[in-house]
Write a protein that holds these residues in place. Structure first.
Motif, PDB file in Angstrom:
ATOM      1  N   GLU A 111      -3.209   9.146 -12.540  1.00  0.00           N
ATOM      2  CA  GLU A 111      -1.825   8.943 -12.976  1.00  0.00           C
ATOM      3  C   GLU A 111      -1.741   7.749 -13.929  1.00  0.00           C
ATOM      4  N   MET A 112      -2.495   6.696 -13.599  1.00  0.00           N
ATOM      5  CA  MET A 112      -2.496   5.506 -14.457  1.00  0.00           C
ATOM      6  C   MET A 112      -3.041   5.837 -15.843  1.00  0.00           C
ATOM      7  N   LEU A 113      -4.124   6.606 -15.854  1.00  0.00           N
ATOM      8  CA  LEU A 113      -4.743   6.965 -17.136  1.00  0.00           C
ATOM      9  C   LEU A 113      -3.792   7.827 -17.962  1.00  0.00           C
ATOM     10  N   ASP A 114      -3.067   8.715 -17.271  1.00  0.00           N
ATOM     11  CA  ASP A 114      -2.087   9.553 -17.991  1.00  0.00           C
ATOM     12  C   ASP A 114      -1.050   8.690 -18.690  1.00  0.00           C
ATOM     13  N   LYS A 115      -0.585   7.664 -17.993  1.00  0.00           N
ATOM     14  CA  LYS A 115       0.418   6.769 -18.581  1.00  0.00           C
ATOM     15  C   LYS A 115      -0.177   6.037 -19.778  1.00  0.00           C
ATOM     16  N   TRP A 116      -1.442   5.652 -19.663  1.00  0.00           N
ATOM     17  CA  TRP A 116      -2.115   4.976 -20.792  1.00  0.00           C
ATOM     18  C   TRP A 116      -2.161   5.913 -21.993  1.00  0.00           C
ATOM     19  N   ARG A 117      -2.493   7.171 -21.714  1.00  0.00           N
ATOM     20  CA  ARG A 117      -2.551   8.159 -22.801  1.00  0.00           C
ATOM     21  C   ARG A 117      -1.181   8.347 -23.448  1.00  0.00           C
ATOM     22  N   GLU A 118      -0.131   8.185 -22.634  1.00  0.00           N
ATOM     23  CA  GLU A 118       1.229   8.287 -23.190  1.00  0.00           C
ATOM     24  C   GLU A 118       1.581   7.099 -24.077  1.00  0.00           C
ATOM     25  N   GLY A 119       0.759   6.046 -24.016  1.00  0.00           N
ATOM     26  CA  GLY A 119       1.009   4.909 -24.901  1.00  0.00           C
ATOM     27  C   GLY A 119       1.330   3.597 -24.199  1.00  0.00           C
ATOM     28  N   TYR A 120       1.266   3.573 -22.854  1.00  0.00           N
ATOM     29  CA  TYR A 120       1.525   2.310 -22.139  1.00  0.00           C
ATOM     30  C   TYR A 120       0.258   1.465 -22.112  1.00  0.00           C
ATOM     31  N   ASP A 121       0.429   0.149 -22.308  1.00  0.00           N
ATOM     32  CA  ASP A 121      -0.732  -0.739 -22.327  1.00  0.00           C
ATOM     33  C   ASP A 121      -1.048  -1.308 -20.949  1.00  0.00           C
ATOM     34  N   MET A 122      -0.025  -1.336 -20.109  1.00  0.00           N
ATOM     35  CA  MET A 122      -0.250  -1.849 -18.744  1.00  0.00           C
ATOM     36  C   MET A 122       0.481  -0.936 -17.780  1.00  0.00           C
ATOM     37  N   VAL A 123      -0.248  -0.469 -16.762  1.00  0.00           N
ATOM     38  CA  VAL A 123       0.371   0.416 -15.766  1.00  0.00           C
ATOM     39  C   VAL A 123       0.146  -0.214 -14.404  1.00  0.00           C
ATOM     40  N   TYR A 124       1.206  -0.682 -13.769  1.00  0.00           N
ATOM     41  CA  TYR A 124       1.034  -1.352 -12.476  1.00  0.00           C
ATOM     42  C   TYR A 124       1.579  -0.523 -11.328  1.00  0.00           C
ATOM     43  N   ALA A 125       0.917  -0.624 -10.202  1.00  0.00           N
ATOM     44  CA  ALA A 125       1.343   0.124  -9.026  1.00  0.00           C
ATOM     45  C   ALA A 125       2.370  -0.701  -8.266  1.00  0.00           C
ATOM     46  N   VAL A 126       3.457  -0.071  -7.867  1.00  0.00           N
ATOM     47  CA  VAL A 126       4.528  -0.778  -7.155  1.00  0.00           C
ATOM     48  C   VAL A 126       4.549  -0.299  -5.704  1.00  0.00           C
ATOM     49  N   ARG A 127       4.412  -1.258  -4.777  1.00  0.00           N
ATOM     50  CA  ARG A 127       4.355  -0.878  -3.355  1.00  0.00           C
ATOM     51  C   ARG A 127       5.687  -0.341  -2.867  1.00  0.00           C
ATOM     52  N   GLN A 128       5.576   0.694  -2.045  1.00  0.00           N
ATOM     53  CA  GLN A 128       6.782   1.339  -1.517  1.00  0.00           C
ATOM     54  C   GLN A 128       6.966   1.066  -0.032  1.00  0.00           C
ATOM     55  N   ASP A 129       6.110   0.250   0.540  1.00  0.00           N
ATOM     56  CA  ASP A 129       6.084   0.203   2.013  1.00  0.00           C
ATOM     57  C   ASP A 129       6.614  -1.095   2.583  1.00  0.00           C
ATOM     58  N   ARG A 130       7.495  -1.787   1.852  1.00  0.00           N
ATOM     59  CA  ARG A 130       7.946  -3.091   2.346  1.00  0.00           C
ATOM     60  C   ARG A 130       8.614  -2.999   3.723  1.00  0.00           C
ATOM     61  N   GLU A 131       9.200  -1.812   4.054  1.00  0.00           N
ATOM     62  CA  GLU A 131       9.914  -1.705   5.351  1.00  0.00           C
ATOM     63  C   GLU A 131       8.983  -1.917   6.533  1.00  0.00           C
ATOM     64  N   VAL A 132       7.705  -1.500   6.366  1.00  0.00           N
ATOM     65  CA  VAL A 132       6.822  -1.594   7.532  1.00  0.00           C
ATOM     66  C   VAL A 132       6.149  -2.967   7.625  1.00  0.00           C
ATOM     67  N   GLU A 133       6.414  -3.847   6.678  1.00  0.00           N
ATOM     68  CA  GLU A 133       5.777  -5.164   6.711  1.00  0.00           C
ATOM     69  C   GLU A 133       6.504  -6.115   7.647  1.00  0.00           C
ATOM     70  N   SER A 134       5.857  -7.238   7.950  1.00  0.00           N
ATOM     71  CA  SER A 134       6.482  -8.198   8.858  1.00  0.00           C
ATOM     72  C   SER A 134       7.727  -8.799   8.197  1.00  0.00           C
ATOM     73  N   GLN A 135       8.646  -9.278   9.042  1.00  0.00           N
ATOM     74  CA  GLN A 135       9.869  -9.914   8.541  1.00  0.00           C
ATOM     75  C   GLN A 135       9.512 -11.048   7.582  1.00  0.00           C
ATOM     76  N   PHE A 136       8.451 -11.798   7.953  1.00  0.00           N
ATOM     77  CA  PHE A 136       8.058 -12.953   7.141  1.00  0.00           C
ATOM     78  C   PHE A 136       7.731 -12.532   5.713  1.00  0.00           C
ATOM     79  N   LYS A 137       6.920 -11.465   5.587  1.00  0.00           N
ATOM     80  CA  LYS A 137       6.513 -11.020   4.244  1.00  0.00           C
ATOM     81  C   LYS A 137       7.697 -10.452   3.475  1.00  0.00           C
ATOM     82  N   ARG A 138       8.546  -9.689   4.194  1.00  0.00           N
ATOM     83  CA  ARG A 138       9.676  -9.056   3.515  1.00  0.00           C
ATOM     84  C   ARG A 138      10.642 -10.083   2.957  1.00  0.00           C
ATOM     85  N   TRP A 139      11.033 -11.028   3.848  1.00  0.00           N
ATOM     86  CA  TRP A 139      11.999 -12.046   3.413  1.00  0.00           C
ATOM     87  C   TRP A 139      11.355 -12.999   2.422  1.00  0.00           C
ATOM     88  N   GLY A 140      10.083 -13.322   2.699  1.00  0.00           N
ATOM     89  CA  GLY A 140       9.358 -14.228   1.794  1.00  0.00           C
ATOM     90  C   GLY A 140       9.330 -13.658   0.387  1.00  0.00           C
TER      91      GLY A 140
END
Ligand code: UDP
Ligand code: MG
Length: 340
Positions: A111-140
């Motif tokens: 998927e990242m390579l596809d985005k590069w081929r579309e012309g993006y120079d940087m493709v970053y992955a964004v975490r979707q799982d903040r709900e399952v993390e500890s309160q400390f990490k979420r609030w922090g």
């Protein structure tokens, strides 16, 4: 710009590893397996960040088909530096950074390579799982991204980590920044370029536990804030100015009270309380100034950000050690000849 749609770019995956002997072999095999399907030209660079286990040995003994180069640090310098060393040792037209613990799914590479081929120079992955993390990490992380967006000149996308694809141009830009206090999330955002985030959920850690304790996370956040924002200094000025104004108004009140009502108030607790308060505020802000001073000191010393003890290419039988600075032959002076 070359036509990316049909290009067969050389892809280098860099993998910072700290005490990952148990996971590194399967992580690299997995990455290699996916890379084979993406491009005929690829390699992997593992940066052993001063592990105390057998990480380096495991990487050295990986099968040659995995194209894994080992860059070993002389001690633990931290992930930010491991990534910098990885970027420096990466040959690819595209560089992708992935964790050694298997939490970053190789499935996302396509998927990242596809985005590069579309012309993006940087493709970053964004975490979707903040709900399952500890309160400390979420609030922090909420407080951290809030503080960064308040005072920084750059926009750091929330929940985007080091798992990302970078075009060669971006890599060169990252390497051109000379600073030693390397807060990668800030640096990625600072260099700019056409970027896009794609969602992902980190897999569970295959072995061991996270190297990031609460204290380490707080330290990292503080480095981020002080490296990319002067907000704490501005806050100091704002608090100082407000307190001065309050003190001035209080002074006027005291004078009027004394002149017109002539009631001399004992006032001892007020004096002590306000003295302690102001002393505290001053110390706090001197501390913040000190933090910036310490960063300036770090930069001025001009030490290298990390020391590489060994670079082993996949086809090398023996590890290649870089010569130590002290092993250089220095011509002896006549005086030394006398004494030696
Ligand atoms: N890591 C590193 N140096 C360190 C700490 C961690 O190179 O001082 C590496 C670690 O081996 C892993 C990645 O950085 O590949 C992320 O670390 P970890 O899994 O402990 O962090 P988390 O996934 O909990 O953010
Ligand atoms: Mg991890």
């Amino acid at each position: 710009m070359t036509n990316r749609a049909n290009a067969n770019p050389h892809i280098t995956v860099i993998v910072p590893a700290y005490n990952e002997a148990a996971a590194i072999s399967s992580t690299v095999s997995n990455i290699a397996h996916h890379l084979q399907q993406l491009s005929p030209n690829w390699d992997v660079v593992v940066i052993d960040d001063g592990s105390r286990d057998k990480t380096a040995e495991v990487v050295r003994s990986l099968p040659i088909e995995l194209n894994a180069t080992l860059v070993r640090f002389s001690r633990n310098f931290g992930k930010e530096y491991a990534i910098t060393a990885g970027l420096e040792n990466a040959a690819g037209d595209i560089v992708i950074c992935m964790d050694a613990d298997g939490q970053h799914s190789s499935e996302l590479l396509i998927e990242m390579l596809d985005k590069w081929r579309e012309g993006y120079d940087m493709v970053y992955a964004v975490r979707q799982d903040r709900e399952v993390e500890s309160q400390f990490k979420r609030w922090g992380s909420k407080i951290f991204y809030g503080a960064m967006s308040l005072g920084g000149q750059i926009n750091i996308p929330p929940d985007a980590g080091d798992f990302r694809l970078m075009d060669r141009q971006v890599v060169n830009a990252l390497l051109s920044l000379p600073e030693r206090n390397r807060f990668m999330k800030g640096i990625y955002a600072w260099v700019g370029y056409k970027s896009i985030g794609i969602p992902y959920t980190p897999l569970p850690r295959t072995h061991g536990e996270s190297a990031y304790s609460k204290l380490k996370l707080i330290q990292l956040a503080w480095t981020g804030i002080t490296s990319f924002s002067v907000m704490p200094l501005r806050l100091a000025s704002a608090v100082g100015a407000s307190l001065a104004l309050l003190a001035f108004l209080y002074g006027i009140y005291v004078v009027i009270d004394r002149l017109f009502f002539a009631e001399s108030v004992p006032g001892w607790p007020t004096v002590v309380a306000s003295m302690m308060f102001f002393a505290g505020v001053q110390l706090l802000f001197i501390g913040i100034l000190g933090e910036y001073l310490a960063r300036i000191y770090d930069e001025v010393k001009g030490r290298p950000s990390y020391i590489v003890a060994e670079v082993t290419k996949p086809n090398n039988e023996k590890p290649v050690s870089r010569p130590r600075a002290s092993s250089k032959k220095v011509p002896k002076t006549a005086e030394q000849d006398l004494f030696l």
